[in-house]
Design a protein around this motif. Structure first.
Motif, PDB file in Angstrom:
ATOM      1  N   GLY A 191      -8.077  43.380   5.182  1.00  0.00           N
ATOM      2  CA  GLY A 191      -7.132  44.460   4.917  1.00  0.00           C
ATOM      3  C   GLY A 191      -6.193  44.192   3.764  1.00  0.00           C
ATOM      4  N   ILE A 192      -5.570  43.018   3.741  1.00  0.00           N
ATOM      5  CA  ILE A 192      -4.559  42.733   2.725  1.00  0.00           C
ATOM      6  C   ILE A 192      -5.147  42.686   1.313  1.00  0.00           C
ATOM      7  N   PRO A 193      -6.302  42.026   1.068  1.00  0.00           N
ATOM      8  CA  PRO A 193      -6.873  42.082  -0.286  1.00  0.00           C
ATOM      9  C   PRO A 193      -7.213  43.495  -0.735  1.00  0.00           C
ATOM     10  N   CYS A 194      -7.490  44.385   0.236  1.00  0.00           N
ATOM     11  CA  CYS A 194      -7.779  45.784  -0.102  1.00  0.00           C
ATOM     12  C   CYS A 194      -6.488  46.555  -0.382  1.00  0.00           C
ATOM     13  N   LEU A 195      -5.436  46.256   0.389  1.00  0.00           N
ATOM     14  CA  LEU A 195      -4.180  46.993   0.250  1.00  0.00           C
ATOM     15  C   LEU A 195      -3.367  46.566  -0.964  1.00  0.00           C
ATOM     16  N   ASN A 196      -3.467  45.305  -1.362  1.00  0.00           N
ATOM     17  CA  ASN A 196      -2.648  44.803  -2.475  1.00  0.00           C
ATOM     18  C   ASN A 196      -2.764  45.653  -3.744  1.00  0.00           C
ATOM     19  N   PRO A 197      -3.990  45.979  -4.218  1.00  0.00           N
ATOM     20  CA  PRO A 197      -4.068  46.822  -5.428  1.00  0.00           C
ATOM     21  C   PRO A 197      -3.437  48.194  -5.221  1.00  0.00           C
ATOM     22  N   LEU A 198      -3.612  48.774  -4.035  1.00  0.00           N
ATOM     23  CA  LEU A 198      -3.026  50.081  -3.761  1.00  0.00           C
ATOM     24  C   LEU A 198      -1.510  50.012  -3.772  1.00  0.00           C
ATOM     25  N   ILE A 199      -0.969  48.977  -3.155  1.00  0.00           N
ATOM     26  CA  ILE A 199       0.487  48.825  -3.088  1.00  0.00           C
ATOM     27  C   ILE A 199       1.069  48.670  -4.489  1.00  0.00           C
ATOM     28  N   GLY A 213     -10.486  47.693  -6.895  1.00  0.00           N
ATOM     29  CA  GLY A 213      -9.041  47.693  -7.148  1.00  0.00           C
ATOM     30  C   GLY A 213      -8.560  46.440  -7.846  1.00  0.00           C
ATOM     31  N   ASN A 214      -8.973  45.278  -7.352  1.00  0.00           N
ATOM     32  CA  ASN A 214      -8.501  44.023  -7.949  1.00  0.00           C
ATOM     33  C   ASN A 214      -9.116  43.783  -9.324  1.00  0.00           C
ATOM     34  N   PHE A 267      -7.237  38.121  -8.740  1.00  0.00           N
ATOM     35  CA  PHE A 267      -8.392  37.217  -8.802  1.00  0.00           C
ATOM     36  C   PHE A 267      -8.501  36.407  -7.521  1.00  0.00           C
ATOM     37  N   LEU A 268      -7.355  35.966  -7.011  1.00  0.00           N
ATOM     38  CA  LEU A 268      -7.309  35.202  -5.768  1.00  0.00           C
ATOM     39  C   LEU A 268      -7.850  36.030  -4.607  1.00  0.00           C
ATOM     40  N   ASP A 269      -7.437  37.287  -4.529  1.00  0.00           N
ATOM     41  CA  ASP A 269      -7.904  38.160  -3.448  1.00  0.00           C
ATOM     42  C   ASP A 269      -9.405  38.418  -3.539  1.00  0.00           C
ATOM     43  N   PHE A 315     -18.021  47.414  10.983  1.00  0.00           N
ATOM     44  CA  PHE A 315     -18.915  47.180   9.843  1.00  0.00           C
ATOM     45  C   PHE A 315     -18.625  48.179   8.728  1.00  0.00           C
ATOM     46  N   VAL A 316     -18.508  49.454   9.088  1.00  0.00           N
ATOM     47  CA  VAL A 316     -18.232  50.496   8.093  1.00  0.00           C
ATOM     48  C   VAL A 316     -16.857  50.283   7.464  1.00  0.00           C
ATOM     49  N   VAL A 317     -15.846  49.993   8.301  1.00  0.00           N
ATOM     50  CA  VAL A 317     -14.481  49.794   7.809  1.00  0.00           C
ATOM     51  C   VAL A 317     -14.421  48.595   6.872  1.00  0.00           C
ATOM     52  N   VAL A 318     -15.050  47.484   7.271  1.00  0.00           N
ATOM     53  CA  VAL A 318     -15.022  46.265   6.457  1.00  0.00           C
ATOM     54  C   VAL A 318     -15.781  46.476   5.149  1.00  0.00           C
ATOM     55  N   LEU A 319     -16.921  47.157   5.202  1.00  0.00           N
ATOM     56  CA  LEU A 319     -17.697  47.400   3.989  1.00  0.00           C
ATOM     57  C   LEU A 319     -16.913  48.249   2.986  1.00  0.00           C
TER      58      LEU A 319
END
Length: 312
Positions: free
Chosen positions: A279-287, A39-40, A66-68, A26-30
């Motif tokens: 995970g991927i929608p969160c990582l995309n802006p960082l990458i 980020g997006n 926007f998609l993410d 829950f904490v990780v997902v939030l």
């Protein structure tokens, strides 16, 4: 047409057999969801507000952001509710909407990443003709094609999945309503649905991934012909972020949709579902930001303008 034998709702099991793990998740997902939103949204704002980012590459990147945002919002709020307490139900209508959006946006992202690979191919392999090939009208057309293909795929695959005769326990062994999990919930003949999913997987996963690999094969050959080491690093730098995103997304989605039929693979598939949904929608802006000097400069310019505005 809605299945008349369909349940009133479903129970999304997730990791309900491990309550302590659910609290951690829950904490990780939030946190991941909040980072995804920030980020997006930031990438979209930078792409719109900074004239130096008004190029095909950042047009497609803002589409991806926007998609993410839409993709993760379609499932994470419900996921957080289920992870927080004992209530893990979702209505049949809610599951249907989630399935439709999840399929549509997931397919769109696969096609959009293929379009972005074509953009990088044109930029590196045809630099003198890049502006002629990737003109603004074509950018809008390619983006529209990606969204339309996603919509068509969802329209084709969602109704047969929802018409399946589901088992009385209504328990979906996953975090979200998606095709493989709902097929496993069926107590009837799922041959048609499995064939349909296999065909869709080939068309939406295997074919686009093959096109991306062909594009990067041509890009690698073109880069290796560059005499300057600095030129080679710059060329590879413009592609590395996209290549990382492709590897993460396609690797996790293939692990879910093309997995063998055994309990271990299904249990592992839940982790991959969680990863590509959160995970991927969160990582995309960082990458894209950490490895992209143009985006970092645009961010600094935006902060500089805000500081000047406050001082004046």
């Amino acid at each position: 047409m809605v299945n008349q034998s369909s349940p009133v709702g479903f129970i999304l099991l997730g990791f309900s057999e491990h309550p302590q793990l659910e609290k951690i998740l829950f904490v990780v997902v939030l946190i991941s969801y909040l980072l995804t939103l920030v980020g997006n949204t930031l990438i979209i704002l930078l792409s719109v507000l900074d004239p130096r980012l008004h190029s095909p590459m950042y047009f497609f990147l803002s589409n991806l952001s926007f998609l993410d945002l839409c993709f993760t919002t379609s499932c994470v709020p419900q996921m957080l509710v289920n992870l927080w307490g004992p209530r893990k139900t979702i209505s049949f209508l809610g599951c249907s909407v989630q399935l439709f959006i999840f399929l549509s946006l997931g397919t769109t992202e696969c096609i959009l990443l293929t379009v972005m690979a074509f953009d990088r191919y044109a930029a590196i392999c045809q630099p003198l003709h890049y502006a002629t090939i990737i003109h603004p009208r074509l950018c809008w057309q390619l983006a529209a094609v990606a969204w339309i293909i996603g919509l068509v795929e969802s329209v084709v695959q969602t109704p047969p999945t929802l018409r399946l005769p589901f088992c009385p326990h209504h328990q979906v062994d996953d975090f979200v309503c998606e095709v493989p999990a709902l097929i496993r919930l069926s107590c009837g003949d799922t041959t048609y649905n499995e064939v349909q999913m296999a065909v869709a997987s080939v068309l939406i996963l295997v074919v686009p991934l093959s096109l991306i690999l062909v594009s990067y094969g041509a890009i690698a050959r073109a880069v290796l012909r560059i005499d300057s080491a600095g030129g080679r690093r710059k060329a590879f730098g413009t592609c590395s972020s996209h290549l990382i995103v492709v590897t993460l997304l396609y690797g996790s989605v293939i692990a879910v949709y093309l997995q063998p039929k055994n309990p271990y693979a299904q249990k592992r598939g839940k982790f991959f579902s969680l990863f590509y949904a959160v995970g991927i929608p969160c990582l995309n802006p960082l990458i894209y930001t950490l490895r992209n000097k143009d985006v970092k400069r645009a961010f600094r310019r935006l902060l500089g303008k805000e500081v000047e505005t406050r001082q004046s």
